[in-house]
Each structure stands twice: as structure tokens, then as C-alpha cells.
Scaffold this motif. Structure first.
Motif, PDB file in Angstrom:
ATOM      1  N   ALA A  12       0.880  -1.176   0.000  1.00 51.98           N
ATOM      2  CA  ALA A  12       0.000   0.000   0.000  1.00 51.98           C
ATOM      3  C   ALA A  12       0.916   1.224   0.000  1.00 51.98           C
ATOM      4  N   THR A  13       1.419   1.577  -1.166  1.00 53.76           N
ATOM      5  CA  THR A  13       2.502   2.563  -1.261  1.00 53.76           C
ATOM      6  C   THR A  13       2.125   3.968  -0.805  1.00 53.76           C
ATOM      7  N   GLU A  14       0.859   4.224  -0.593  1.00 56.43           N
ATOM      8  CA  GLU A  14       0.467   5.535  -0.069  1.00 56.43           C
ATOM      9  C   GLU A  14       0.575   5.575   1.463  1.00 56.43           C
ATOM     10  N   TYR A  15       0.901   4.433   2.078  1.00 53.52           N
ATOM     11  CA  TYR A  15       0.936   4.329   3.534  1.00 53.52           C
ATOM     12  C   TYR A  15       2.358   4.416   4.077  1.00 53.52           C
ATOM     13  N   TRP A  16       2.597   5.440   4.899  1.00 57.37           N
ATOM     14  CA  TRP A  16       3.855   5.596   5.630  1.00 57.37           C
ATOM     15  C   TRP A  16       3.574   5.240   7.078  1.00 57.37           C
ATOM     16  N   GLN A  17       4.534   4.557   7.711  1.00 62.11           N
ATOM     17  CA  GLN A  17       4.316   4.094   9.078  1.00 62.11           C
ATOM     18  C   GLN A  17       5.632   3.881   9.797  1.00 62.11           C
ATOM     19  N   SER A  18       5.527   3.666  11.106  1.00 62.96           N
ATOM     20  CA  SER A  18       6.654   3.208  11.900  1.00 62.96           C
ATOM     21  C   SER A  18       6.748   1.693  11.732  1.00 62.96           C
ATOM     22  N   VAL A  19       7.726   1.085  12.368  1.00 58.52           N
ATOM     23  CA  VAL A  19       7.842  -0.374  12.336  1.00 58.52           C
ATOM     24  C   VAL A  19       6.647  -0.980  13.055  1.00 58.52           C
ATOM     25  N   THR A  20       6.034  -1.959  12.426  1.00 57.16           N
ATOM     26  CA  THR A  20       4.933  -2.695  13.047  1.00 57.16           C
ATOM     27  C   THR A  20       5.094  -4.170  12.715  1.00 57.16           C
ATOM     28  N   GLY A  21       4.474  -5.008  13.516  1.00 58.06           N
ATOM     29  CA  GLY A  21       4.500  -6.430  13.205  1.00 58.06           C
ATOM     30  C   GLY A  21       3.859  -7.252  14.294  1.00 58.06           C
ATOM     31  N   SER A  22       3.360  -8.385  13.889  1.00 58.16           N
ATOM     32  CA  SER A  22       2.655  -9.287  14.803  1.00 58.16           C
ATOM     33  C   SER A  22       3.596 -10.285  15.456  1.00 58.16           C
ATOM     34  N   LYS A  23       3.161 -10.793  16.596  1.00 57.63           N
ATOM     35  CA  LYS A  23       3.872 -11.892  17.239  1.00 57.63           C
ATOM     36  C   LYS A  23       3.924 -13.076  16.278  1.00 57.63           C
ATOM     37  N   ASP A  24       5.006 -13.828  16.322  1.00 56.36           N
ATOM     38  CA  ASP A  24       5.113 -15.067  15.553  1.00 56.36           C
ATOM     39  C   ASP A  24       4.446 -16.225  16.277  1.00 56.36           C
ATOM     40  N   ARG A  25       4.457 -16.162  17.624  1.00 50.04           N
ATOM     41  CA  ARG A  25       3.866 -17.195  18.467  1.00 50.04           C
ATOM     42  C   ARG A  25       3.169 -16.499  19.632  1.00 50.04           C
ATOM     43  N   GLU A  26       2.100 -17.093  20.137  1.00 44.38           N
ATOM     44  CA  GLU A  26       1.370 -16.494  21.274  1.00 44.38           C
ATOM     45  C   GLU A  26       2.299 -16.206  22.451  1.00 44.38           C
ATOM     46  N   GLU A  27       3.264 -17.110  22.697  1.00 45.13           N
ATOM     47  CA  GLU A  27       4.133 -16.957  23.873  1.00 45.13           C
ATOM     48  C   GLU A  27       5.292 -15.988  23.650  1.00 45.13           C
ATOM     49  N   GLU A  28       5.482 -15.512  22.424  1.00 47.51           N
ATOM     50  CA  GLU A  28       6.549 -14.534  22.170  1.00 47.51           C
ATOM     51  C   GLU A  28       6.208 -13.244  22.912  1.00 47.51           C
ATOM     52  N   SER A  29       7.167 -12.689  23.623  1.00 41.78           N
ATOM     53  CA  SER A  29       6.910 -11.440  24.354  1.00 41.78           C
ATOM     54  C   SER A  29       6.808 -10.276  23.371  1.00 41.78           C
ATOM     55  N   PHE A  30       6.145  -9.217  23.806  1.00 37.18           N
ATOM     56  CA  PHE A  30       6.078  -8.024  22.960  1.00 37.18           C
ATOM     57  C   PHE A  30       7.490  -7.470  22.732  1.00 37.18           C
ATOM     58  N   HIS A  31       8.337  -7.510  23.753  1.00 36.55           N
ATOM     59  CA  HIS A  31       9.705  -7.015  23.597  1.00 36.55           C
ATOM     60  C   HIS A  31      10.442  -7.798  22.518  1.00 36.55           C
ATOM     61  N   ASP A  32      10.357  -9.119  22.566  1.00 39.72           N
ATOM     62  CA  ASP A  32      11.040  -9.935  21.559  1.00 39.72           C
ATOM     63  C   ASP A  32      10.457  -9.688  20.168  1.00 39.72           C
ATOM     64  N   THR A  33       9.164  -9.475  20.099  1.00 37.76           N
ATOM     65  CA  THR A  33       8.534  -9.150  18.814  1.00 37.76           C
ATOM     66  C   THR A  33       9.078  -7.831  18.285  1.00 37.76           C
ATOM     67  N   ALA A  34       9.214  -6.833  19.168  1.00 42.98           N
ATOM     68  CA  ALA A  34       9.732  -5.524  18.751  1.00 42.98           C
ATOM     69  C   ALA A  34      11.160  -5.649  18.228  1.00 42.98           C
ATOM     70  N   VAL A  35      12.011  -6.374  18.940  1.00 42.04           N
ATOM     71  CA  VAL A  35      13.407  -6.558  18.508  1.00 42.04           C
ATOM     72  C   VAL A  35      13.437  -7.223  17.132  1.00 42.04           C
ATOM     73  N   ARG A  36      12.653  -8.278  16.971  1.00 46.51           N
ATOM     74  CA  ARG A  36      12.626  -9.022  15.702  1.00 46.51           C
ATOM     75  C   ARG A  36      12.114  -8.160  14.562  1.00 46.51           C
ATOM     76  N   GLU A  37      11.017  -7.463  14.778  1.00 40.67           N
ATOM     77  CA  GLU A  37      10.416  -6.651  13.714  1.00 40.67           C
ATOM     78  C   GLU A  37      11.309  -5.479  13.319  1.00 40.67           C
ATOM     79  N   VAL A  38      11.951  -4.836  14.277  1.00 41.13           N
ATOM     80  CA  VAL A  38      12.859  -3.735  13.950  1.00 41.13           C
ATOM     81  C   VAL A  38      13.969  -4.254  13.040  1.00 41.13           C
ATOM     82  N   PHE A  39      14.537  -5.398  13.380  1.00 40.56           N
ATOM     83  CA  PHE A  39      15.623  -5.934  12.565  1.00 40.56           C
ATOM     84  C   PHE A  39      15.114  -6.374  11.193  1.00 40.56           C
ATOM     85  N   GLU A  40      13.984  -7.092  11.154  1.00 41.95           N
ATOM     86  CA  GLU A  40      13.449  -7.580   9.875  1.00 41.95           C
ATOM     87  C   GLU A  40      13.094  -6.436   8.934  1.00 41.95           C
TER      88      GLU A  40
END
Length: 156
Positions: free
Chosen positions: A32-60
Motif C-alpha cells: 500500500a505505497t500511499e501508507y507511511w508508518q513506523s515499524v509494526t508487526g505481529s507476534k510469531d507465536r502467542e508466547e513470544e513477548s512483545f519485547h522480543d517481537t519488537a526486537v525481531r520486527e525492527v531488525f526484519e
């Protein structure tokens, strides 16, 4: 995915990446090339912490490493905020039938000026650094814009 659901988990992170001068990194979505945003992303697993999700998504999404053992590890901060919002209709098919809302945890990541950004071209096509108020105006998502506007109160 050996037994795992192919559906996205309706728990995600929003990471506002910024410099000490309060310039904010925005990335443009590939789907959706008209959309600018910060880094976002969903957990890969229910038990993944939000912190670990943030670290992973920032890097990815940006190539910026902020996990344990990196120079930026102490710069990723959980702002203690959660947004619950209706999933945009064009992305509902990514979630299990009946899932209509997502819970998003908000983080901030301070990086030095000149931090290199390496986009994942499957997800994002461009990036820009903008002063925080201009970045808030450029965000397509109201929760993202609101988080950017809160940036000054989370400093220090």
C-alpha cells in the motif's frame, strides 16, 4: 508451518524509531505505497513477548539490531501503552475468521543520527526521517500518529 496456524496473531507491536533530535523514521509499505508508518508487526507465536517481537520486527524491517548484546539494546523502551483497533478490511483475510481487532503494544527506539536503514523490499519500498510533528502528519494510521505525538513525553 507444521501444525501452526497460517493466520496472523492479533497481537502486534508499533516501534517509533527516532534520533536525539526527534527525527522519526517512517517506512513506506510495499503493499500500500500511499501508507507511511513506523515499524509494526505481529507476534510469531502467542508466547513470544512483545519485547522480543519488537526486537525481531525492527531488525526484519529496517536492519537495525537492538536485541541483547547490541549497542542499542538499552535504547528500546516499552512505553507501557496498548492500542486496540479494528483491523483494516483489506488485511482481515490474514487473520482467523471472526478476528476483527488487534492489540498493539507501543515501543520507542532511540538511535544515533546516521543509523543505516536496510529495508526488506518485500515489506517496504522507501524510508524517510522526518521531524516528529511532520512524521505524525505523514502516518496513515491514527494510532501510529498518536504514538509519534507522544514521543516528547517519553524522553529521558
Amino acid at each position: 508451518m507444521s501444525g501452526a496456524s497460517a493466520f496472523k496473531i492479533a497481537q502486534s507491536v508499533l516501534v517509533v524509531i527516532y534520533t536525539p533530535a526527534l527525527d522519526v523514521l517512517l517506512i513506506r509499505r510495499a503493499d500500500a505505497t500511499e501508507y507511511w508508518q513506523s515499524v509494526t508487526g505481529s507476534k510469531d507465536r502467542e508466547e513470544e513477548s512483545f519485547h522480543d517481537t519488537a526486537v525481531r520486527e525492527v531488525f526484519e524491517e529496517t536492519g537495525i539490531a537492538c536485541g541483547a548484546g547490541t549497542p542499542l539494546a538499552g535504547c528500546l523502551r516499552d512505553w507501557g501503552l496498548e492500542n486496540v483497533y479494528g483491523i483494516y478490511p483489506q488485511w482481515l483475510h490474514r487473520y482467523a475468521p471472526g478476528v476483527t481487532h488487534n492489540t498493539e503494544r507501543v515501543f520507542g527506539l532511540e538511535v544515533p543520527v546516521g543509523t543505516p536503514v536496510r529495508l526488506n523490499p518485500r515489506e517496504h519500498t522507501n524510508y524517510q526521517w522526518l521531524p516528529w510533528q511532520a512524521a505524525a502528519d505523514a502516518c496513515f494510521s491514527s494510532s501510529n500518529a498518536e504514538a509519534v505525538l507522544m514521543l516528547p513525553r517519553f524522553l529521558g
